[in-house]
Scaffold this active site. Structure first.
Site, PDB file in Angstrom:
ATOM      1  N   GLU A  30      51.242   9.947 -15.154  1.00 35.62           N
ATOM      2  CA  GLU A  30      50.633  10.660 -14.033  1.00 35.62           C
ATOM      3  C   GLU A  30      50.488   9.723 -12.831  1.00 35.62           C
ATOM      4  OE1 GLU A  30      47.077  11.720 -16.040  1.00 35.62           O
ATOM      5  OE2 GLU A  30      48.181  12.855 -17.544  1.00 35.62           O
ATOM      6  N   GLU A  61      49.532  14.861 -21.442  1.00 38.62           N
ATOM      7  CA  GLU A  61      49.807  13.642 -22.203  1.00 38.62           C
ATOM      8  C   GLU A  61      50.653  13.911 -23.434  1.00 38.62           C
ATOM      9  OE1 GLU A  61      46.932  14.423 -20.912  1.00 38.62           O
ATOM     10  OE2 GLU A  61      46.364  12.745 -19.614  1.00 38.62           O
ATOM     11  N   PHE A  87      42.734   9.099 -23.560  1.00 44.65           N
ATOM     12  CA  PHE A  87      43.570  10.301 -23.628  1.00 44.65           C
ATOM     13  C   PHE A  87      44.561  10.276 -24.785  1.00 44.65           C
ATOM     14  CE2 PHE A  87      43.025  10.435 -18.731  1.00 44.65           C
ATOM     15  CZ  PHE A  87      41.698  10.803 -18.886  1.00 44.65           C
ATOM     16  N   HIS A 130      36.157   8.092 -20.481  1.00 44.17           N
ATOM     17  CA  HIS A 130      37.094   7.207 -19.784  1.00 44.17           C
ATOM     18  C   HIS A 130      36.727   5.731 -19.956  1.00 44.17           C
ATOM     19  CE1 HIS A 130      37.153  11.077 -17.676  1.00 44.17           C
ATOM     20  NE2 HIS A 130      38.386  10.809 -17.304  1.00 44.17           N
TER      21      HIS A 130
END
Length: 326
Positions: A30, A61, A87, A130
């Site tokens: 991305e 993903e 992710f 994250h």
């Protein structure tokens, strides 16, 4: 001859050199193309190498990791970025259930020469989805190699080796190390996977660690030296394959061990290393192996709480004194 680069620039230099060396090396993820990645690592790459080698992917993903696995099986060498290692849970099937198993399940007829770049770690106020360190998942999965460098020189040399490796490599990059500027050699060089590095010599205790915690270990070592305690800091650099010989050599010298990582302590790779030492090097130990890891909690968004979530030099100093009964 040497030069000074930030770790993010060293990673970018490694990628650039590998793309220039081998036209089969491609980049995808991305915002990797026009934006040059969220940390600016691949700025200008798409303009130089073209959209057929630097791909901006949708936020999918599982989709683009699956595409990379297929491309790798056809002779391409994809370098994929997940933006955040958290992710991997979205892309678990193509990586853990496909890429990792392909060489074994085809009897060596198919390999998956791909690199998955995984920005990881806490300290940026990115909250629970994250900020994780998930090396335990990758190290648990047979078929994956796992790399976690701490310095700019190591990041460049190890990434170049990872790109040339014929198996899937999980390349873990701590986000708070990207801006750290360090000296590294000029020109072409690689560092082999599976070779640890003694970042500081010592005689009283071995701290086994990797990634950002290497710097915290070195800070703690300086504090401990002031009271006459000399610790050795062993930077694993590669978690799989593990440089067991380096661990044996260091533990046989110091006879005391701390395994230090930013992971959640419960079920951590630090626990696996601790168990291996207890099983195979018990006679070398003067005291039980101590683990110093993150707390068993979801990484908080609150800055005050987040900073308590991972080990700091003071925690390491305290643990060393506990092991040495000082």
């Amino acid at each position: 001859m040497s030069k000074v680069l930030s770790i993010s620039k060293a990673i970018g230099e490694a990628l650039h050199e590998e793309m220039a060396r081998d036209e089969n090396v491609i980049i995808l993820g991305e915002d990797m193309g026009k934006m040059g990645n969220v940390f600016g690592i691949t700025v200008g790459f798409q303009k130089e190498f073209g959209e057929h080698r630097v791909y901006d992917t949708p936020i999918s993903e599982s989709g683009f990791c699956g595409m990379a696995v297929g491309a790798a099986m056809r002779g391409i060498r994809p370098v994929v970025e997940l933006m955040y290692d958290d992710f991997i849970t979205v892309a678990a099937d193509p990586i853990i259930n496909q890429a990792a198993k392909m060489r074994y399940m085809t009897g060596g007829q198919a390999t998956v020469p791909m690199v998955l770049r995984l920005p990881m770690g806490a300290g940026r106020r990115n909250a629970g989805q994250h900020s994780q360190c998930l090396e335990n998942i990758f190290c648990h999965t047979p078929g994956l190699k796992v790399v976690a460098p701490s310095t700019a020189a190591d990041a460049k040399g190890l990434l170049k080796s990872a790109v040339r490796d014929d198996d899937p490599v999980m390349f873990m990059e701590h986000k708070l190390l990207y801006a750290k500027k360090e000296e590294l050699p000029e020109g072409e060089y690689t560092i082999p996977l599976g070779v640890a590095d003694v970042k500081k010599e010592g005689t009283d205790l071995t701290i086994i660690t990797w990634s950002r915690q290497v710097y915290f270990a070195l800070e703690a070592a300086e504090e401990l030296a002031k009271v006459g305690i000399h610790v050795e800091v062993l930077d694993l650099r590669t978690l799989v394959p593990l440089d067991w010989d380096a661990i044996v050599k260091s533990v046989s010298k110091t006879h005391n061990v701390i395994v230090l990582s930013e992971e959640v302590k419960r079920g951590s790779y630090a626990g696996e290393i601790s168990a291996q030492i207890a099983e195979e090097l018990f006679d070398e130990l003067d005291a039980p192996v101590e683990r110093v890891c993150g707390l068993n909690i979801v990484s908080p968004f609150s800055p005050t709480l987040e900073d308590e979530n991972f080990p700091h030099p003071a925690d390491i100093v305290k643990a060393v004194k506990k092991v040495l009964n000082k």
